[in-house]
Design a protein around this motif. Structure first.
Motif, PDB file in Angstrom:
ATOM      1  N   ILE A 222      70.312  42.710  60.683  1.00  0.00           N
ATOM      2  CA  ILE A 222      70.403  43.494  59.323  1.00  0.00           C
ATOM      3  C   ILE A 222      69.811  44.849  59.598  1.00  0.00           C
ATOM      4  O   ILE A 222      70.111  45.920  59.377  1.00  0.00           O
ATOM      5  CB  ILE A 222      70.352  42.928  58.150  1.00  0.00           C
ATOM      6  CG1 ILE A 222      71.232  41.729  58.050  1.00  0.00           C
ATOM      7  CG2 ILE A 222      70.424  43.806  57.082  1.00  0.00           C
ATOM      8  CD1 ILE A 222      71.115  40.797  56.920  1.00  0.00           C
TER       9      ILE A 222
ATOM     10  N   LEU B  31      70.748  48.639  59.813  1.00  0.00           N
ATOM     11  CA  LEU B  31      70.356  49.653  58.907  1.00  0.00           C
ATOM     12  C   LEU B  31      69.700  50.762  59.827  1.00  0.00           C
ATOM     13  O   LEU B  31      69.805  52.073  59.233  1.00  0.00           O
ATOM     14  CB  LEU B  31      69.509  48.794  57.827  1.00  0.00           C
ATOM     15  CG  LEU B  31      70.077  48.180  56.729  1.00  0.00           C
ATOM     16  CD1 LEU B  31      69.059  47.564  55.973  1.00  0.00           C
ATOM     17  CD2 LEU B  31      71.147  48.939  55.997  1.00  0.00           C
TER      18      LEU B  31
ATOM     19  N   GLN C 281      72.166  53.156  61.040  1.00  0.00           N
ATOM     20  CA  GLN C 281      72.884  54.078  59.979  1.00  0.00           C
ATOM     21  C   GLN C 281      72.121  55.177  59.694  1.00  0.00           C
ATOM     22  O   GLN C 281      72.403  56.151  59.022  1.00  0.00           O
ATOM     23  CB  GLN C 281      73.234  53.238  58.672  1.00  0.00           C
ATOM     24  CG  GLN C 281      74.042  52.208  58.929  1.00  0.00           C
ATOM     25  CD  GLN C 281      74.444  51.495  57.643  1.00  0.00           C
ATOM     26  OE1 GLN C 281      73.918  51.851  56.584  1.00  0.00           O
ATOM     27  NE2 GLN C 281      75.277  50.536  57.517  1.00  0.00           N
ATOM     28  N   ARG C 282      70.875  55.442  60.317  1.00  0.00           N
ATOM     29  CA  ARG C 282      69.874  56.481  59.947  1.00  0.00           C
ATOM     30  C   ARG C 282      69.860  57.511  60.971  1.00  0.00           C
ATOM     31  O   ARG C 282      69.245  58.627  60.849  1.00  0.00           O
ATOM     32  CB  ARG C 282      68.359  55.924  59.868  1.00  0.00           C
ATOM     33  CG  ARG C 282      68.204  55.111  58.783  1.00  0.00           C
ATOM     34  CD  ARG C 282      66.751  54.694  58.976  1.00  0.00           C
ATOM     35  NE  ARG C 282      65.733  55.553  58.454  1.00  0.00           N
ATOM     36  CZ  ARG C 282      64.462  55.259  58.109  1.00  0.00           C
ATOM     37  NH1 ARG C 282      64.004  54.004  58.405  1.00  0.00           N
ATOM     38  NH2 ARG C 282      63.753  56.276  57.738  1.00  0.00           N
TER      39      ARG C 282
ATOM     40  N   LEU D 111      81.796  54.509  56.832  1.00  0.00           N
ATOM     41  CA  LEU D 111      81.951  54.098  55.604  1.00  0.00           C
ATOM     42  C   LEU D 111      82.492  52.756  55.236  1.00  0.00           C
ATOM     43  O   LEU D 111      82.003  51.992  54.753  1.00  0.00           O
ATOM     44  CB  LEU D 111      82.408  55.144  54.552  1.00  0.00           C
ATOM     45  CG  LEU D 111      81.803  56.774  54.612  1.00  0.00           C
ATOM     46  CD1 LEU D 111      82.519  57.797  54.252  1.00  0.00           C
ATOM     47  CD2 LEU D 111      80.541  56.553  53.890  1.00  0.00           C
TER      48      LEU D 111
ATOM     49  N   ALA E 236      80.532  49.963  56.729  1.00  0.00           N
ATOM     50  CA  ALA E 236      79.105  49.835  55.966  1.00  0.00           C
ATOM     51  C   ALA E 236      79.663  48.883  54.866  1.00  0.00           C
ATOM     52  O   ALA E 236      78.706  47.942  54.646  1.00  0.00           O
ATOM     53  CB  ALA E 236      78.464  50.942  55.483  1.00  0.00           C
TER      54      ALA E 236
ATOM     55  N   VAL F 253      80.025  49.472  51.625  1.00  0.00           N
ATOM     56  CA  VAL F 253      79.301  49.684  50.357  1.00  0.00           C
ATOM     57  C   VAL F 253      80.115  50.498  49.476  1.00  0.00           C
ATOM     58  O   VAL F 253      80.392  50.018  48.415  1.00  0.00           O
ATOM     59  CB  VAL F 253      78.038  50.432  50.758  1.00  0.00           C
ATOM     60  CG1 VAL F 253      77.294  50.596  49.345  1.00  0.00           C
ATOM     61  CG2 VAL F 253      76.872  49.537  51.493  1.00  0.00           C
ATOM     62  N   ALA F 254      80.714  51.608  49.897  1.00  0.00           N
ATOM     63  CA  ALA F 254      81.642  52.398  48.827  1.00  0.00           C
ATOM     64  C   ALA F 254      82.791  51.777  48.799  1.00  0.00           C
ATOM     65  O   ALA F 254      83.335  51.139  49.498  1.00  0.00           O
ATOM     66  CB  ALA F 254      81.630  53.825  49.770  1.00  0.00           C
ATOM     67  N   SER F 255      83.395  52.065  47.405  1.00  0.00           N
ATOM     68  CA  SER F 255      84.646  51.587  47.126  1.00  0.00           C
ATOM     69  C   SER F 255      85.707  52.615  47.868  1.00  0.00           C
ATOM     70  O   SER F 255      85.351  53.687  48.374  1.00  0.00           O
ATOM     71  CB  SER F 255      84.895  51.582  45.576  1.00  0.00           C
ATOM     72  OG  SER F 255      84.848  52.916  45.131  1.00  0.00           O
TER      73      SER F 255
ATOM     74  N   GLU G  85      85.620  55.877  46.298  1.00  0.00           N
ATOM     75  CA  GLU G  85      84.455  56.593  46.678  1.00  0.00           C
ATOM     76  C   GLU G  85      84.425  57.055  48.015  1.00  0.00           C
ATOM     77  O   GLU G  85      84.174  58.207  48.446  1.00  0.00           O
ATOM     78  CB  GLU G  85      83.323  55.896  46.533  1.00  0.00           C
ATOM     79  CG  GLU G  85      82.822  55.492  45.080  1.00  0.00           C
ATOM     80  CD  GLU G  85      81.879  54.692  44.742  1.00  0.00           C
ATOM     81  OE1 GLU G  85      81.342  54.366  43.664  1.00  0.00           O
ATOM     82  OE2 GLU G  85      81.494  53.655  45.818  1.00  0.00           O
TER      83      GLU G  85
ATOM     84  N   ARG H 159      87.320  58.015  49.475  1.00  0.00           N
ATOM     85  CA  ARG H 159      88.022  59.074  49.660  1.00  0.00           C
ATOM     86  C   ARG H 159      87.270  60.484  49.296  1.00  0.00           C
ATOM     87  O   ARG H 159      87.436  61.351  49.699  1.00  0.00           O
ATOM     88  CB  ARG H 159      89.362  59.039  48.691  1.00  0.00           C
ATOM     89  CG  ARG H 159      90.647  59.661  49.190  1.00  0.00           C
ATOM     90  CD  ARG H 159      91.755  59.348  48.133  1.00  0.00           C
ATOM     91  NE  ARG H 159      91.290  59.701  46.765  1.00  0.00           N
ATOM     92  CZ  ARG H 159      91.424  59.099  45.829  1.00  0.00           C
ATOM     93  NH1 ARG H 159      92.121  57.872  45.790  1.00  0.00           N
ATOM     94  NH2 ARG H 159      90.883  59.377  44.633  1.00  0.00           N
TER      95      ARG H 159
ATOM     96  N   LEU I 224      83.890  60.888  49.270  1.00  0.00           N
ATOM     97  CA  LEU I 224      82.860  61.324  50.354  1.00  0.00           C
ATOM     98  C   LEU I 224      83.675  62.108  51.307  1.00  0.00           C
ATOM     99  O   LEU I 224      83.074  62.699  52.132  1.00  0.00           O
ATOM    100  CB  LEU I 224      82.275  60.126  50.703  1.00  0.00           C
ATOM    101  CG  LEU I 224      81.180  59.478  49.983  1.00  0.00           C
ATOM    102  CD1 LEU I 224      80.860  58.223  50.119  1.00  0.00           C
ATOM    103  CD2 LEU I 224      80.009  60.354  49.567  1.00  0.00           C
TER     104      LEU I 224
ATOM    105  N   LEU J 117      77.448  58.948  56.905  1.00  0.00           N
ATOM    106  CA  LEU J 117      76.495  58.106  56.296  1.00  0.00           C
ATOM    107  C   LEU J 117      75.443  58.942  55.731  1.00  0.00           C
ATOM    108  O   LEU J 117      74.356  58.343  55.689  1.00  0.00           O
ATOM    109  CB  LEU J 117      76.151  56.934  57.212  1.00  0.00           C
ATOM    110  CG  LEU J 117      77.189  55.726  57.168  1.00  0.00           C
ATOM    111  CD1 LEU J 117      76.940  54.742  57.960  1.00  0.00           C
ATOM    112  CD2 LEU J 117      77.565  55.288  55.933  1.00  0.00           C
ATOM    113  N   GLU J 118      75.163  60.334  56.139  1.00  0.00           N
ATOM    114  CA  GLU J 118      74.305  60.959  55.842  1.00  0.00           C
ATOM    115  C   GLU J 118      73.079  60.511  56.433  1.00  0.00           C
ATOM    116  O   GLU J 118      71.871  60.177  55.814  1.00  0.00           O
ATOM    117  CB  GLU J 118      73.942  61.269  54.427  1.00  0.00           C
ATOM    118  CG  GLU J 118      75.326  61.770  53.804  1.00  0.00           C
ATOM    119  CD  GLU J 118      74.987  62.991  52.555  1.00  0.00           C
ATOM    120  OE1 GLU J 118      73.928  62.815  52.108  1.00  0.00           O
ATOM    121  OE2 GLU J 118      76.134  63.292  52.355  1.00  0.00           O
TER     122      GLU J 118
END
Lengths: 373, 259
Positions: B75, B79, B82-83, B107, B110, B112-114, B117, B119, B121, B159-160
């Motif tokens: 994990i 993570l 993702q940075r 996305l 990952a 996390v986003a629905s 969301e 769409r 992003l 993922l910024e």
């Protein structure tokens, strides 16, 4: 920031309709607690006093989660730091845009699909004929210039599709011969018709099994490789490069493959049939005590030599078909990986289907050739 | 003091019997835009690939944000990945996916986003790289070279990440497009507070983007500093790269520090 600073995103209810958000509201930091925070945000009424000043880092995802909780409008009471305002402004600016809708399937879609399929089949047919014509024209053009034949490519292909296929063809042939002989022997023994195993193996392997078996093997091994090679050259524009230099890709790429496979297939058929008969002979000896000498002496008597000629002609035709189909699909590859995979599959499936179809037709046409009554 | 974003220490790379890097050290601090330059075959791209963990150096260690890419549990490693985001030289867009799905992919992975969301992003990222939402349904094969680069940048930024790695970001773009791309990266750097590491052959790109330059030559980082300091260096590669006629022109046009 030091390690002591809390980084986990948090939502604190301060009472009297006031809420403070703190910690980092970024995609990574939200990973663990997103579900709880979403629920907590959804419960808050619209006229809450929002304090976002102690949020550390915020990315578009964090901003989006809050912005959606607000119903995509600014709430009446909110305190922001400049960084957070900028992130929210970015999300707010993108609002209202929506993706162009995916075209919905209509009732007529099925009909259109069938029609398109028919047209595609038609295009395949015309393109295949065009390919044949191209090759014929190029061969005619080459006929006058013996120095321009791509001999080096032809021999290289002959080695690749012929010689290098020999071990695997032999293995498969031998095992099929063993299996066929063993199963037949079990049946024949019950009738006391042991000696007829030579007829069964000889006729079955030489006339039918050898050519078809090798075709399936070669379509999977060499046909797919040809489609993939030409396809990749399409993707990387190598074919266009050849054309620009005035070199016909049909002469340089298609013709050597077609010629090589057409020449190699009869030889492979001969080789594989021979090894399959060897496997059958060994098993017949073990299972039925039929001596090698007897087997070899009987074979030419019960299987007329015209069968061998038929097998070689079949090999020639199948080799030509497999190579043409492989090149045809290779030249239709569009410049993306999806298309390459689809065309390679289509090439192998079409080649095998076509070979079996043609084999069936040949079986009917030659039903009076080489079969002792 | 923060740990450097990229920390490569004692890197040695050996291909067969040839040493490409030997005892190489490179540190990048947060907010920097570092340009890695060097002659062809000097191992710039190799270094970049080691940075993101695609290659393991023969010797030495690589740390990103103070963490090793191979250390920690699954994990933590996930993570950490993702940075940072990477823009590959030819975009490396998934050709089986549409533009939208390419950007949505990290996305969705990952988790996390629905979907709604995601769409929003993706729409946001497309706006960032100035691509029309109407183009989102296109396949990568239907895009021009400049658009492929911008979509790939949007995917790298999905993922910024805090660190953006660019391999030849402007190679294969016409000067106009390449200038537009440089402006875009600079704006994003400002907006998102990115740290950027880029490899480039293009002096215009370098002069317009880089706050720091690292010169890779003789199997190590020969020099690392602001553009002006690097230019003053006395080394045949630097001489050729910066002080040739082409270099002078590019640097005069983009007076360093002016942005």
């Amino acid at each position: 920031m030091s390690a002591a600073e809390p980084t986990a995103p948090q939502l604190e209810l301060l009472g009297e309709g006031r809420v403070a958000l703190c910690g980092h509201w970024s995609h990574r930091d939200l990973t663990r607690s997103i579900a709880t925070l979403r629920r907590a945000l959804a419960r808050l009424p619209r006229d809450t006093h929002w304090d976002l000043t102690s949020i550390g880092r915020m990315d578009s995802f964090g901003a989006l989660v809050i912005w959606r909780a607000w119903g995509r409008t600014w709430p009446p009471h909110v305190a922001l730091s400049p960084v957070v305002r900028e992130a929210l402004d970015r999300v707010a600016a993108a609002r209202g845009e929506s993706l162009p809708p995916q075209p919905r399937p209509r009732m007529t879609a099925a009909l259109v699909l069938v029609g398109e399929g028919a047209f595609r089949l038609g295009r395949h047919a015309t393109d295949f004929v065009a390919l044949l014509g191209r090759i014929a024209l190029d061969v005619m053009a080459l006929a006058g210039q013996p120095g321009h034949w791509p001999l080096r490519e032809i021999t290289a292909n002959l080695y690749k599709v012929g010689v290098q296929a020999m071990p695997v063809a032999a293995l498969v042939g031998f095992l099929i011969g063993v299996v066929l002989s063993y199963l037949s022997a079990l049946q024949l023994q019950t009738f006391g018709a042991d000696v007829f195993i030579v007829n069964i193996l000889g006729l079955g392997i030489i006339r039918e099994l050898g050519p078809v078996l090798v075709s399936v093997l070669v379509a999977g091994r060499s046909g797919s490789a040809m489609t993939a090679q030409i396809g990749v050259m399409r993707v990387t524009e190598e074919i266009d490069a050849l054309r620009v230099m005035g070199v016909s890709p049909y002469v340089r790429l298609v013709l050597p493959k077609v010629v090589a496979l057409t020449l190699a297939m009869p030889m492979l058929v001969l080789w594989t049939s021979a090894v399959a008969l060897l496997g059958g002979m060994v098993t017949a000896d073990l299972q039925l005590n039929l001596g090698y000498g007897f087997f070899i002496q009987t074979l030419p008597r019960v299987v007329p030599p015209s069968n061998l000629l038929l097998a070689l002609v079949k090999g020639l035709i199948f080799g030509l078909l497999i190579a043409l189909v492989a090149c045809h699909f290779g030249l239709r590859v569009k410049p993306n990986t999806e298309s390459l995979a689809a065309k390679t599959t289509a090439s192998v499936v079409s080649a095998i289907t076509l070979v079996i179809l043609v084999d069936a037709v040949l079986a009917i046409v030659t039903r009076r050739v080489g079969v002792p009554y | 003091m923060n740990a450097p974003v990229v920390d490569m220490r004692g890197i040695g790379t050996c291909f067969g019997r040839r040493w490409v890097h030997r005892d190489l050290n490179l540190q990048v601090t947060a907010g920097e835009m570092l340009a890695l330059v060097g002659g062809s075959g000097s191992g710039k791209t190799t270094l970049l690939r080691q940075m993101v963990g695609l290659l393991t150096p023969t010797q030495g260690q690589v740390r990103l944000f103070g963490q090793s890419l191979t250390g920690g549990n699954r994990i933590e490693r996930r993570l950490l990945r993702q940075r940072f985001g990477m823009l590959f030289q030819h975009g490396a867009l998934f050709s089986a996916f549409s533009v939208f799905d390419n950007i949505a992919f990290p996305l969705r992975e990952a988790g996390v986003a629905s979907p709604e969301e995601i769409r929003d992003l993706v729409a946001l990222k497309l706006a960032m790289v100035e691509i029309d939402l109407a183009d989102a349904r296109h396949m990568p094969a239907e895009l021009s070279g400049g658009m492929v680069k911008r979509v790939a940048l949007a995917r790298a930024l999905a993922l910024e990440p805090e660190l953006l790695i660019l391999d030849e970001p402007t190679a294969g773009l016409d000067p106009d497009r390449s200038e537009g791309f440089v402006t875009l990266v600079r704006d994003l750097h400002r907006q998102l507070g990115l740290t950027v590491v880029l490899v480039t052959h293009d002096l215009d790109t370098l002069a317009a983007l880089a706050t720091q330059v690292a010169v890779l030559a003789d199997q190590r980082i020969l020099a690392h500093g602001p553009v002006e300091a690097i230019m003053a260096l006395d080394h045949p590669f630097v001489e050729h790269f910066f002080r040739g006629e082409r270099g002078q022109r590019a640097l005069a046009a983009n007076a360093p520090g002016a942005q």
